[in-house]
Each structure stands twice: as C-alpha cells, then as structure tokens.
Design an enzyme around this catalytic site. Structure first.
Site, PDB file in Angstrom:
ATOM      1  N   SER A 115      -1.333  -2.318   1.251  1.00 31.14           N
ATOM      2  CA  SER A 115      -2.267  -3.037   1.874  1.00 31.14           C
ATOM      3  C   SER A 115      -2.055  -1.642   2.737  1.00 31.14           C
ATOM      4  O   SER A 115      -2.632  -0.775   2.739  1.00 31.14           O
ATOM      5  CB  SER A 115      -1.415  -4.086   2.707  1.00 31.14           C
ATOM      6  OG  SER A 115      -1.443  -4.970   3.593  1.00 31.14           O
ATOM      7  N   TYR A 168     -12.612  -4.245   6.283  1.00 30.58           N
ATOM      8  CA  TYR A 168     -11.252  -3.754   5.927  1.00 30.58           C
ATOM      9  C   TYR A 168     -10.238  -4.521   6.230  1.00 30.58           C
ATOM     10  O   TYR A 168      -9.766  -4.975   5.476  1.00 30.58           O
ATOM     11  CB  TYR A 168     -11.833  -2.539   6.947  1.00 30.58           C
ATOM     12  CG  TYR A 168      -9.736  -1.823   6.173  1.00 30.58           C
ATOM     13  CD1 TYR A 168     -10.087  -1.168   5.075  1.00 30.58           C
ATOM     14  CD2 TYR A 168      -8.915  -1.980   7.411  1.00 30.58           C
ATOM     15  CE1 TYR A 168      -8.462  -0.340   4.385  1.00 30.58           C
ATOM     16  CE2 TYR A 168      -7.702  -1.111   6.702  1.00 30.58           C
ATOM     17  CZ  TYR A 168      -7.781  -0.289   5.150  1.00 30.58           C
ATOM     18  OH  TYR A 168      -6.543  -0.357   5.774  1.00 30.58           O
ATOM     19  N   LYS A 227      -7.359  -7.155   4.177  1.00 31.38           N
ATOM     20  CA  LYS A 227      -5.906  -6.765   4.757  1.00 31.38           C
ATOM     21  C   LYS A 227      -5.421  -7.428   4.627  1.00 31.38           C
ATOM     22  O   LYS A 227      -4.242  -7.891   4.245  1.00 31.38           O
ATOM     23  CB  LYS A 227      -5.669  -5.706   5.060  1.00 31.38           C
ATOM     24  CG  LYS A 227      -6.185  -4.148   4.454  1.00 31.38           C
ATOM     25  CD  LYS A 227      -5.755  -3.461   2.769  1.00 31.38           C
ATOM     26  CE  LYS A 227      -6.193  -2.497   2.338  1.00 31.38           C
ATOM     27  NZ  LYS A 227      -6.076  -2.599   1.351  1.00 31.38           N
TER      28      LYS A 227
END
Length: 191
Positions: A54, A68, A72
């Site tokens: 992660s 992004y 995550k």
C-alpha cells in the site's frame, strides 16, 4: 507479496476516463483479484501470510495524485474486510505502508499537464523531490522481510520516518475533526 504499480499524476478534472480506468484497473482491481486468487490456496494449506503493498498515501493525500490515492485508500478498505474474512483460516494479512522510497516510480509515472485554472496552485508543486526521498529501498525490503518472518506480522507496516510522521499526523487530525461531532452524531439516532 502483492503489488501492482502504475502512476498517472494530474488533477482529477484533467485526467481522461482512460487514465482513471487504467489506474484503478492496475493498482486496485489487479491487487484485489490477486488476493482473491491466492486466498483459496492459503486456506487449503491451513494458513499463511498475504502481504499487500500500500502506501502512506492510503492515509494522506497530495494534490494532483487523486487517482493514486483512490487506489491506495481502496486497497486498504478491501483488506480491512478481507482480514476479518480470512483470519479464521489462519491467514494473516499485512498492508505495507512505506513513505517515499527512492525508486523510479515517480520518474516513470505519466504526468498529465495542468490546465490553466490549476497552474500555480497546490497541484503545481510536487510533494517531494528525489533529494528529499529519505526511504532506502534496501532497508524497506529488509523491514518487509522481517515482518513477514515474524510470528505475528503487523496488520499495517508503516515504513520510513516520513511515513510515520505524516500518517500519525493525518490520523490525529482526522480524530480531532471527529471528536467534537459526538453529540451531533447522536442526533441522527432513532428515538
């Protein structure tokens, strides 16, 4: 160890639908599908450890990195539920949450040029430079291996002093925002 990595940096408004789909398909859906494929094998062998890369970016957010961050934050939510589902089978999970490690990821990422309204704003300044990347690849990998070899691997493995400071600050800020809402939250209760 599971990881999928693909980067497209740019403000949300400027990203194409294809940019959004590629990021989510690679970084989120790819990791989810890999975990789903591995779990039956771990269950059949009586347990094991599923480690997922992660990022500190699952707790904080930088302007220009929205896709992004969605991947995550998404993988963290998936693993929160998955962990509870597979623990009865002796399967442990670890989310590896490093800071900014000196790799080629930032150089390799696609950068979508900022449209006029965003030039000069927060997304026009990179969150870090290569010189400011304090996390070592070698030491990060060594810490991941140590965690994997431990009798009770952590559910979350925050690596790098940058990650530790930024993640703990973000969690404190989130809690500070929530605590004053306790009484108001109760106003939505039935009765």
């Amino acid at each position: 160890m599971a990881n999928a990595g693909y980067g497209v940096f740019g403000v949300a408004e400027d990203l194409s639908d294809d940019d959004v789909h590629r990021m989510i398909d690679t970084n989120l859906t790819g990791s989810v599908q890999l975990a789903r494929a591995v779990v039956p094998h771990l269950r059949a062998q009586g347990g094991g450890l599923l480690m997922q890369m992660s990022s500190m970016g699952a707790h904080i957010a930088f302007p220009g990195f929205s896709m992004y961050h969605v991947t995550k934050w998404g993988i963290e939510g998936f693993y929160e539920a998955l962990t509870k589902e597979v623990e009865p089978f002796g399967i442990r999970t670890t989310l590896v949450e490093p800071g900014v490690v000196r790799t080629g990821f930032f150089d390799a990422a696609t950068r979508v040029p900022l449209s006029e309204p965003y030039r000069g704003g927060p997304a026009d300044r990179p969150p870090t430079s290569v010189e400011e990347m304090v996390d070592s690849q070698k030491k990060t990998v060594a810490a991941i291996v140590r965690a994997g070899d431990s009798a009770i691997p952590p559910r979350r493995l925050v690596l790098g002093s940058d990650a530790w400071h930024l993640v703990t600050a973000a969690l404190r800020e989130r809690l500070d925002d929530l605590l004053p809402q306790r009484d108001e939250a109760a106003t939505a209760d039935i009765g």
